[in-house]
Design a protein around this motif. Sequence first.
Motif, PDB file in Angstrom:
ATOM      1  N   GLY A   7      53.415   8.114 -10.665  1.00 53.37           N
ATOM      2  CA  GLY A   7      52.225   7.588 -10.006  1.00 53.37           C
ATOM      3  C   GLY A   7      51.972   8.299  -8.700  1.00 53.37           C
ATOM      4  N   GLY A  16      49.306   7.488  -6.451  1.00 55.07           N
ATOM      5  CA  GLY A  16      48.410   6.772  -5.533  1.00 55.07           C
ATOM      6  C   GLY A  16      49.038   6.816  -4.145  1.00 55.07           C
ATOM      7  N   VAL A  50      50.939   4.757  -2.780  1.00 59.00           N
ATOM      8  CA  VAL A  50      52.340   4.317  -2.796  1.00 59.00           C
ATOM      9  C   VAL A  50      53.243   5.424  -3.346  1.00 59.00           C
ATOM     10  N   ASP A  68      51.401  12.170 -12.527  1.00 59.13           N
ATOM     11  CA  ASP A  68      50.243  11.270 -12.649  1.00 59.13           C
ATOM     12  C   ASP A  68      49.353  11.828 -13.759  1.00 59.13           C
ATOM     13  N   ARG A  69      48.643  10.927 -14.405  1.00 59.34           N
ATOM     14  CA  ARG A  69      47.770  11.414 -15.493  1.00 59.34           C
ATOM     15  C   ARG A  69      46.501  12.061 -14.945  1.00 59.34           C
ATOM     16  N   SER A  78      43.785   3.667  -5.007  1.00 55.94           N
ATOM     17  CA  SER A  78      43.878   4.240  -3.662  1.00 55.94           C
ATOM     18  C   SER A  78      42.638   5.050  -3.291  1.00 55.94           C
ATOM     19  N   GLY A 103      39.472   3.773  -4.248  1.00 51.51           N
ATOM     20  CA  GLY A 103      38.292   2.902  -4.204  1.00 51.51           C
ATOM     21  C   GLY A 103      38.288   1.834  -3.146  1.00 51.51           C
ATOM     22  N   GLY A 125      53.714   6.889 -18.925  1.00 48.49           N
ATOM     23  CA  GLY A 125      54.002   5.823 -19.891  1.00 48.49           C
ATOM     24  C   GLY A 125      55.035   6.264 -20.928  1.00 48.49           C
ATOM     25  N   LEU A 163      53.294   2.854 -10.152  1.00 50.73           N
ATOM     26  CA  LEU A 163      52.069   2.968 -10.949  1.00 50.73           C
ATOM     27  C   LEU A 163      51.050   1.888 -10.594  1.00 50.73           C
TER      28      LEU A 163
HETATM   29  C1  LIG Z   1      37.835  -3.095  -3.494  1.00 49.23           C
HETATM   30  C2  LIG Z   1      39.195  -2.864  -2.865  1.00 49.23           C
HETATM   31  C3  LIG Z   1      39.297  -2.746  -1.481  1.00 49.23           C
HETATM   32  C4  LIG Z   1      40.555  -2.534  -0.890  1.00 49.23           C
HETATM   33  N1  LIG Z   1      40.627  -2.311   0.460  1.00 49.23           N
HETATM   34  C5  LIG Z   1      41.821  -1.996   1.040  1.00 49.23           C
HETATM   35  C6  LIG Z   1      41.885  -1.643   2.428  1.00 49.23           C
HETATM   36  O1  LIG Z   1      40.873  -1.565   3.124  1.00 49.23           O
HETATM   37  N2  LIG Z   1      43.105  -1.367   2.955  1.00 49.23           N
HETATM   38  C7  LIG Z   1      44.258  -1.416   2.204  1.00 49.23           C
HETATM   39  O2  LIG Z   1      45.332  -1.195   2.748  1.00 49.23           O
HETATM   40  N3  LIG Z   1      44.208  -1.667   0.873  1.00 49.23           N
HETATM   41  C8  LIG Z   1      43.025  -1.964   0.275  1.00 49.23           C
HETATM   42  N4  LIG Z   1      42.955  -2.244  -1.062  1.00 49.23           N
HETATM   43  C9  LIG Z   1      44.218  -2.256  -1.853  1.00 49.23           C
HETATM   44  C10 LIG Z   1      44.738  -0.863  -2.108  1.00 49.23           C
HETATM   45  O3  LIG Z   1      43.696  -0.014  -2.544  1.00 49.23           O
HETATM   46  C11 LIG Z   1      45.868  -0.899  -3.165  1.00 49.23           C
HETATM   47  O4  LIG Z   1      46.845  -1.860  -2.801  1.00 49.23           O
HETATM   48  C12 LIG Z   1      46.554   0.474  -3.264  1.00 49.23           C
HETATM   49  O5  LIG Z   1      45.596   1.487  -3.459  1.00 49.23           O
HETATM   50  C13 LIG Z   1      47.575   0.495  -4.391  1.00 49.23           C
HETATM   51  O6  LIG Z   1      48.122   1.795  -4.418  1.00 49.23           O
HETATM   52  P1  LIG Z   1      49.089   2.275  -5.578  1.00 49.23           P
HETATM   53  O7  LIG Z   1      49.523   3.638  -5.247  1.00 49.23           O
HETATM   54  O8  LIG Z   1      50.115   1.213  -5.789  1.00 49.23           O
HETATM   55  O9  LIG Z   1      48.168   2.240  -6.883  1.00 49.23           O
HETATM   56  P2  LIG Z   1      47.124   3.346  -7.405  1.00 49.23           P
HETATM   57  O10 LIG Z   1      46.386   3.952  -6.285  1.00 49.23           O
HETATM   58  O11 LIG Z   1      46.330   2.695  -8.485  1.00 49.23           O
HETATM   59  O12 LIG Z   1      48.055   4.447  -8.029  1.00 49.23           O
HETATM   60  C14 LIG Z   1      48.679   4.303  -9.267  1.00 49.23           C
HETATM   61  C15 LIG Z   1      48.680   5.660  -9.929  1.00 49.23           C
HETATM   62  O13 LIG Z   1      49.356   5.555 -11.190  1.00 49.23           O
HETATM   63  C16 LIG Z   1      48.710   6.421 -12.096  1.00 49.23           C
HETATM   64  N5  LIG Z   1      49.016   6.015 -13.476  1.00 49.23           N
HETATM   65  C17 LIG Z   1      48.839   4.811 -14.044  1.00 49.23           C
HETATM   66  N6  LIG Z   1      49.278   4.830 -15.322  1.00 49.23           N
HETATM   67  C18 LIG Z   1      49.742   6.094 -15.565  1.00 49.23           C
HETATM   68  C19 LIG Z   1      50.325   6.725 -16.682  1.00 49.23           C
HETATM   69  N7  LIG Z   1      50.529   6.099 -17.844  1.00 49.23           N
HETATM   70  N8  LIG Z   1      50.673   8.020 -16.560  1.00 49.23           N
HETATM   71  C20 LIG Z   1      50.496   8.706 -15.399  1.00 49.23           C
HETATM   72  N9  LIG Z   1      49.957   8.136 -14.312  1.00 49.23           N
HETATM   73  C21 LIG Z   1      49.578   6.847 -14.390  1.00 49.23           C
HETATM   74  C22 LIG Z   1      47.246   6.293 -11.766  1.00 49.23           C
HETATM   75  O14 LIG Z   1      46.511   7.410 -12.242  1.00 49.23           O
HETATM   76  C23 LIG Z   1      47.275   6.178 -10.241  1.00 49.23           C
HETATM   77  O15 LIG Z   1      47.087   7.424  -9.605  1.00 49.23           O
HETATM   78  C24 LIG Z   1      41.731  -2.463  -1.697  1.00 49.23           C
HETATM   79  C25 LIG Z   1      41.620  -2.559  -3.079  1.00 49.23           C
HETATM   80  C26 LIG Z   1      40.362  -2.755  -3.673  1.00 49.23           C
HETATM   81  C27 LIG Z   1      40.277  -2.827  -5.169  1.00 49.23           C
END
Ligand SMILES: Cc1cc2nc3c(=O)[nH]c(=O)nc-3n(C[C@H](O)[C@H](O)[C@H](O)COP(=O)(O)OP(=O)(O)OC[C@H]3O[C@@H](n4cnc5c(N)ncnc54)[C@H](O)[C@@H]3O)c2cc1C
Length: 404
Positions: A8, A10, A12, A31-32, A40, A42, A223, A246
């Motif tokens: 992943g 994003g 994180v 990442d895919r 991350s 949107g 996955g 992820l």
């Molecule tokens: C409308 C909205 C507003 C928000 N505003 C804020 C804010 O202002 N401040 C804040 O701190 N947070 C905010 N958040 C929350 C924040 O965006 C999330 O908590 C954060 O982006 C999560 O990050 P992540 O890296 O865990 O997940 P993600 O960014 O979703 O990353 C997960 C990654 O895993 C990858 N992945 C998934 N499945 C697979 C697979 N099978 N194979 C390969 N890759 C895969 C995806 O492609 C993706 O890149 C907001 C969220 C939303 C929806």
Amino acid sequence: MAEILVLGAGMVGVSTALALQARGHEVVMIDRTAPGRETSYGNAGLIQTEAVEPYAMPLAPGALLQIAMGRGYDVKWNVSGLLSQAQAVLTYARNSLPAAHKRASQTWGKLIRQSTERHGPLIAAAGADNIIRRDGYIEIHRTPAKMDKARKVAERFLTEFGVEATLMDGKQLARLEPSIKIEVEGATHWSDSWNCADPGGLVAAYATLFQKRGGRVVVGDAGDLHRAGKGWKADEAEGEHAVIALGPWSPMLLARYALKVPMVYKRGYHKHYHMETPPNHPIADFGNSVVLSPMRRGLRIATAAELTPHPRLSPPQLKHGEKAAQELFHIGAPVEAEPWTGRRPCMPDMLPVVGRVPDHENLWAHFGHGHQGFTLGPVTAEILADEMDGGQGWAELQPMRLKR
Ligand SMILES: Cc1cc2nc3c(=O)[nH]c(=O)nc-3n(C[C@H](O)[C@H](O)[C@H](O)COP(=O)(O)OP(=O)(O)OC[C@H]3O[C@@H](n4cnc5c(N)ncnc54)[C@H](O)[C@@H]3O)c2cc1C
């Protein structure tokens, strides 16, 4: 084989990769898609040192009735969205009661207060200063009752967590934000938070930094994770250890390793609008359940939560947000035809999952940051990296708690 495989990319995952690399580990990330293109990308772009309490479910009888009847715009739901995560939603509601919420806030507040300190060096090293502002955001209050409540919150946050805020009346706000065309009751300026004009761009810049420092990014399917000798392999990437980062897709993968992860998936939407004179700061209009952030692509209207597996093309929360934005500003036409949508990965106990996955050697978890993963990625990455290097980790964040 690399030492560590991060699944992943994003906020994180990329933060995890950078933290481990800084400690001298050889890291590969898979990442895919390109880094920072999902949740991350949107979000509202806030790096929120003021968000010292995790987002509690509104439980006052009036608020609950409003949600149940489908009125209001803070939480929308539909039957399949609710049923598919009923247990997790109920636990989340229980943990929103004052005593449990206070407990979670003690841990959450400690994490949140480190966020700008952790992002700062990464922003500088990634050369991303041009998309960061360090002058906070504005929360507007439309009624005297809301303003009174805001005063109390600001006082409490200062006393309990040391959060700085400036309260202002409608006239002071008008001077700070001349593009707001109506006079509102007042506002809170959360002055020590930061904001980003291109959240996906910041993650991409962090990923480029990781690559410049010798890290490898593979495009492929995480996955497919499986054992390869004593280590792990996913698609074309291998590592002795694997970290699952992820976001909202993490529970799906962990189910294969017999760890049932209850998650509340809070869907949000955003859309950009052309604007000649954007506000100087992001404007949170929580009374209308939206955040209006000036971004590179235009004014980003980001919505609150919807419990639904299937996104809508024309979400009522976004329509309502557009109306609220039009009342405040002269906004132009939408930049995109269709809204972006994604899901906040929220844990029912409101704390992210950071640490060793039970029963599976060299498998680690890092997900579930809910409403603030963009803020918290680099903070919990440091905690995980320290635990992987033999440190204690944080007991409250351990995946082990999911087995009880
Ligand atoms: C409308 C909205 C507003 C928000 N505003 C804020 C804010 O202002 N401040 C804040 O701190 N947070 C905010 N958040 C929350 C924040 O965006 C999330 O908590 C954060 O982006 C999560 O990050 P992540 O890296 O865990 O997940 P993600 O960014 O979703 O990353 C997960 C990654 O895993 C990858 N992945 C998934 N499945 C697979 C697979 N099978 N194979 C390969 N890759 C895969 C995806 O492609 C993706 O890149 C907001 C969220 C939303 C929806």
